[in-house]
Design a protein around this motif. Structure first.
Motif, short mmCIF file in Angstrom:
data_model
loop_
_atom_site.label_atom_id
_atom_site.label_comp_id
_atom_site.label_asym_id
_atom_site.label_seq_id
_atom_site.Cartn_x
_atom_site.Cartn_y
_atom_site.Cartn_z
N THR A 51 20.60 38.23 -0.79
CA THR A 51 21.16 39.25 0.09
C THR A 51 22.64 39.38 -0.29
OG1 THR A 51 21.51 37.50 1.70
CG2 THR A 51 19.60 38.92 2.05
N ALA A 52 23.15 40.61 -0.22
CA ALA A 52 24.52 40.84 -0.72
C ALA A 52 25.55 40.48 0.35
CB ALA A 52 24.67 42.29 -1.15
N GLU A 53 25.60 39.19 0.66
CA GLU A 53 26.50 38.77 1.75
C GLU A 53 27.96 38.81 1.34
OE1 GLU A 53 25.44 35.66 4.28
OE2 GLU A 53 23.30 35.82 3.86
N ILE A 54 28.21 38.82 0.05
CA ILE A 54 29.62 38.89 -0.35
C ILE A 54 30.09 40.35 -0.46
CG2 ILE A 54 29.55 36.65 -1.54
CD1 ILE A 54 29.81 38.38 -4.19
N GLY A 55 29.19 41.25 -0.20
CA GLY A 55 29.56 42.68 -0.23
C GLY A 55 30.06 43.13 1.13
N GLY A 56 30.15 44.42 1.30
CA GLY A 56 30.75 44.94 2.54
C GLY A 56 29.77 45.61 3.49
N ARG A 57 28.47 45.63 3.13
CA ARG A 57 27.55 46.37 3.99
C ARG A 57 26.35 45.53 4.44
NH1 ARG A 57 28.94 49.77 -0.01
NH2 ARG A 57 26.91 49.64 -1.01
N PHE A 58 26.57 44.24 4.55
CA PHE A 58 25.53 43.37 5.13
C PHE A 58 25.98 43.06 6.56
CE2 PHE A 58 23.37 39.48 6.25
CZ PHE A 58 22.10 39.67 5.71
N PHE A 59 25.27 43.66 7.54
CA PHE A 59 25.69 43.51 8.93
C PHE A 59 24.66 42.70 9.73
CE2 PHE A 59 27.32 47.69 7.39
CZ PHE A 59 28.68 47.35 7.37
N GLY A 60 23.82 41.95 9.03
CA GLY A 60 22.75 41.21 9.69
C GLY A 60 23.24 39.89 10.27
N PHE A 61 22.51 39.42 11.27
CA PHE A 61 22.81 38.13 11.92
C PHE A 61 24.32 38.04 12.21
CE2 PHE A 61 19.09 37.96 9.24
CZ PHE A 61 18.13 37.60 10.17
N VAL A 62 24.89 36.85 12.04
CA VAL A 62 26.36 36.76 12.08
C VAL A 62 26.73 35.94 10.85
CG1 VAL A 62 28.38 36.32 13.52
CG2 VAL A 62 26.15 36.47 14.59
N ASN A 63 26.58 36.59 9.70
CA ASN A 63 26.78 35.87 8.44
C ASN A 63 28.10 36.28 7.82
OD1 ASN A 63 24.30 34.81 8.83
ND2 ASN A 63 23.34 35.70 7.03
N GLY A 64 28.90 35.31 7.48
CA GLY A 64 30.23 35.64 6.97
C GLY A 64 30.23 35.96 5.49
N SER A 90 20.19 43.50 11.46
CA SER A 90 18.97 42.85 11.97
C SER A 90 18.63 43.35 13.36
CB SER A 90 19.08 41.33 11.91
OG SER A 90 20.36 40.87 12.17
N GLY A 91 17.39 43.11 13.72
CA GLY A 91 16.92 43.48 15.05
C GLY A 91 16.93 42.27 15.96
N SER A 92 16.78 42.51 17.24
CA SER A 92 16.68 41.39 18.19
C SER A 92 16.11 41.93 19.49
CB SER A 92 18.08 40.78 18.41
OG SER A 92 18.00 39.63 19.20
N GLN A 93 16.13 41.12 20.49
CA GLN A 93 15.67 41.53 21.82
C GLN A 93 16.83 41.35 22.79
OE1 GLN A 93 12.11 41.37 23.56
NE2 GLN A 93 11.70 42.66 21.79
N TRP A 94 16.98 42.31 23.66
CA TRP A 94 18.03 42.20 24.69
C TRP A 94 17.42 42.57 26.03
CZ3 TRP A 94 22.43 39.86 25.20
CH2 TRP A 94 23.30 40.21 26.24
N LYS A 95 17.45 41.63 26.95
CA LYS A 95 16.87 41.85 28.28
C LYS A 95 15.45 42.41 28.14
CE LYS A 95 21.01 41.02 30.30
NZ LYS A 95 21.35 39.79 30.95
N GLY A 96 14.70 41.82 27.20
CA GLY A 96 13.29 42.18 27.04
C GLY A 96 13.03 43.43 26.22
N LYS A 97 14.07 44.05 25.67
CA LYS A 97 13.86 45.29 24.90
C LYS A 97 14.32 45.11 23.45
CE LYS A 97 14.55 49.63 25.74
NZ LYS A 97 15.26 50.88 26.02
N ASN A 98 13.63 45.82 22.54
CA ASN A 98 14.08 45.80 21.13
C ASN A 98 15.46 46.42 21.00
OD1 ASN A 98 11.77 44.73 20.09
ND2 ASN A 98 10.86 46.71 19.53
N ILE A 99 16.29 45.80 20.22
CA ILE A 99 17.59 46.41 19.92
C ILE A 99 17.90 46.22 18.44
CG2 ILE A 99 18.68 46.19 22.21
CD1 ILE A 99 19.85 43.69 19.89
N ILE A 100 18.89 46.99 17.98
CA ILE A 100 19.44 46.77 16.63
C ILE A 100 20.82 46.19 16.85
CG2 ILE A 100 20.22 47.88 14.50
CD1 ILE A 100 18.12 50.09 15.10
#
Ligand SMILES: Cc1ncc(COP(=O)(O)O)c(C=O)c1O
Length: 470
Positions: free
Chosen positions: A84-97, A430-440
């Motif tokens: 995954t291009a984590e050293i690039g500028g357009r990886f916004f998944g999880f909380v990866n530095g 990445s996706g996740s769940q917030w208060k029981g609902k799908n979120i991005i």
């Protein structure tokens, strides 16, 4: 012929970085340049072809070893495209530095040295730099000067270390020594966590012997912050775990008020601030961490917001002796000295020298650079959220620190948008769940992200919106 030198009457060979060793390092640095130079063209998540090619690794362990050049070549050719291009500028998944170049370079040097940072006598330089990092981080986060720091793999381990200290110390204060009597017959502790606590907090509690039935979950508000009015009476048996930065929406618990309540009751407060604790280094965002200095222990990652590279978790504890006595290992050959022995502050003995890249990043940035990094990541997050709102997306929460969430009216629409974005080859969330609902969820964590990266990513979201809602 090998060159030789005489030192103190001994004739010693001079090891040259021979063709094999030197050639491998040259080869790998060329591969690294190729990777870095093409990072903007690389999809943030590997494409199908790259994933398929990983099957090349499905082979029997060879009986005869394979040439090292061929091994490294295979890693580059098959491995690199499947990163995954984590050293690039357009990886916004999880909380990866991301990764600062100086961290990368310092890491290479540290790898060359191959230091074991368990004890001072194993690596004086690592011991020294760990000590300096402790001073600098405590200062950056505005904690009390006597605060102890340990370097571990990540927040998951940092939380285990901190909660082991908390558990043992709370019991010690009641005259019960866990190291002598064990946990089975210990007086009960009252463990309070947010219903929004990160899964690593629950895992740490489980490792330390706390079952889910023994843990009281505190209700949260619409942003995921503990509701103060639902917090039961605290006392000296209480272990209260707070959050500085919710993994989905970035929210911070009401730390100041809860720490005051805990202090008055003699409770122990731990703050899980994996990415959010760094807010304390910024004048603009410090308000989020108001009161953190009144807690007893903290966990934070340098591999997230600080972009210091994996793996670099940090445990901090106001009570140095509590941390050391919970984690200390002894053995006839373990030579503790008067200098810093890093293993005293962690569950690990042999450890790589995490202090080296960490120190290099801190020294290169300085306190103003850390502040600027935090402000830039948060500024980009706010800009990203505003632009998505203009496209027509609904923000589930206003951006807090470097995180925000969006959702569509139906679960299917949210899932469709996420699929399109993830398959775009341009940006990745990445996706996740917030208060029981799908979120991005969108997390801006890399120093490499520019306004242009966000504009390009917003265009992907806009195209997805038009596809799903036309
Ligand atoms: C709030 C929070 N706590 C703990 C962790 C676990 O951190 P690590 O992956 O470094 O173990 C994370 C990871 O994202 C997190 O966001």
């Amino acid at each position: 012929m090998m060159r030789k030198e005489t030192i103190k009457g001994h004739t010693l060979p001079v090891l040259q970085c021979d063709k094999q060793y030197g050639g491998l390092l040259e080869q790998v640095s060329q591969y690294a340049f190729d990777y870095i130079n093409t990072i903007y063209q690389k999809p943030p998540f590997p494409d199908e072809k790259a994933i398929q090619e990983l099957n090349v690794f499905d082979e029997e362990l060879p009986f005869d070893g394979v040439d090292a050049f061929a091994v490294i070549k295979q890693l580059h050719e098959i491995g690199s495209p499947a990163t995954t291009a984590e050293i690039g500028g357009r990886f916004f998944g999880f909380v990866n530095g991301g990764l600062f170049p100086v961290a990368h370079a310092a890491e290479w040097l540290a790898d060359t040295w191959n230091q074991n940072s368990a004890l001072y006598v194993m690596s004086p330089v690592t011991s020294k730099l760990e000590m300096i990092c402790e001073l600098w981080i405590v200062q950056l986060l505005r904690l009390e000067p006597q605060t102890a720091m340990g370097l571990v793999t990540g927040s998951s381990n940092a939380i285990i270390c901190a909660l082991a200290a908390a558990r043992n110390e709370l019991l010690n204060r009641q005259g019960y020594s866990i190291s002598e009597k064990g946990f089975r017959n210990a007086p009960p502790l009252h463990v309070l966590i947010s219903e929004e606590a990160h899964s690593s907090v629950k895992a740490a509690l489980s490792v330390l012997g706390f079952g889910t039935d023994e843990i009281e979950m505190l209700a949260t508000d619409e942003l995921g912050r503990i509701k103060i009015e639902t917090v039961p009476k605290l006392d000296k048996n209480t272990l209260l775990i707070l959050q500085a930065g919710n993994v989905n929406g970035g929210s911070f618990d009401p730390i100041d008020k809860l720490c005051d309540m805990a202090r008055a009751a003699g409770a122990w407060v731990h703050i899980d601030g994996a990415f959010g604790l760094w807010a304390a280094a910024s004048k603009k965002y410090r308000v989020l961490t108001k009161g953190i200095e009144k807690a007893d222990s903290w966990s934070v990652d340098a591999h997230k917001t600080l972009n210091a590279g994996y793996d670099c978790g940090i445990v901090l504890c106001r009570h140095r002796n509590a941390l050391v006595s919970a984690l200390q290992a002894n053995g006839s050959y373990i030579a503790y000295g008067t200098q810093r022995d890093g293993m005293l502050y962690t569950t690990e003995m042999s450890r790589r020298a995490r202090a080296i890249p960490l120190w290099a990043v801190l020294k290169t940035l300085g306190s103003s650079g850390v502040e600027n990094l935090v402000d830039t990541l948060c500024g980009h997050t706010e800009y990203f959220a505003e632009q998505l709102k203009k496209v027509g997306y609904t923000l589930v929460n206003p951006p807090v620190f470097n995180q925000f969430m969006i959702a569509c009216e139906t679960e299917e629409q949210t899932a469709q948008i996420l699929r399109i974005v993830q398959n775009s080859g341009i940006c990745w969330c990445s996706g996740s769940q917030w208060k029981g609902k799908n979120i991005i969820r969108i997390s801006v964590c890399s120093h490499m992200t520019t306004k242009n990266d966000i504009d390009i990513s917003v265009a992907v979201f806009k195209a997805a919106y038009e596809e799903v809602f036309s």
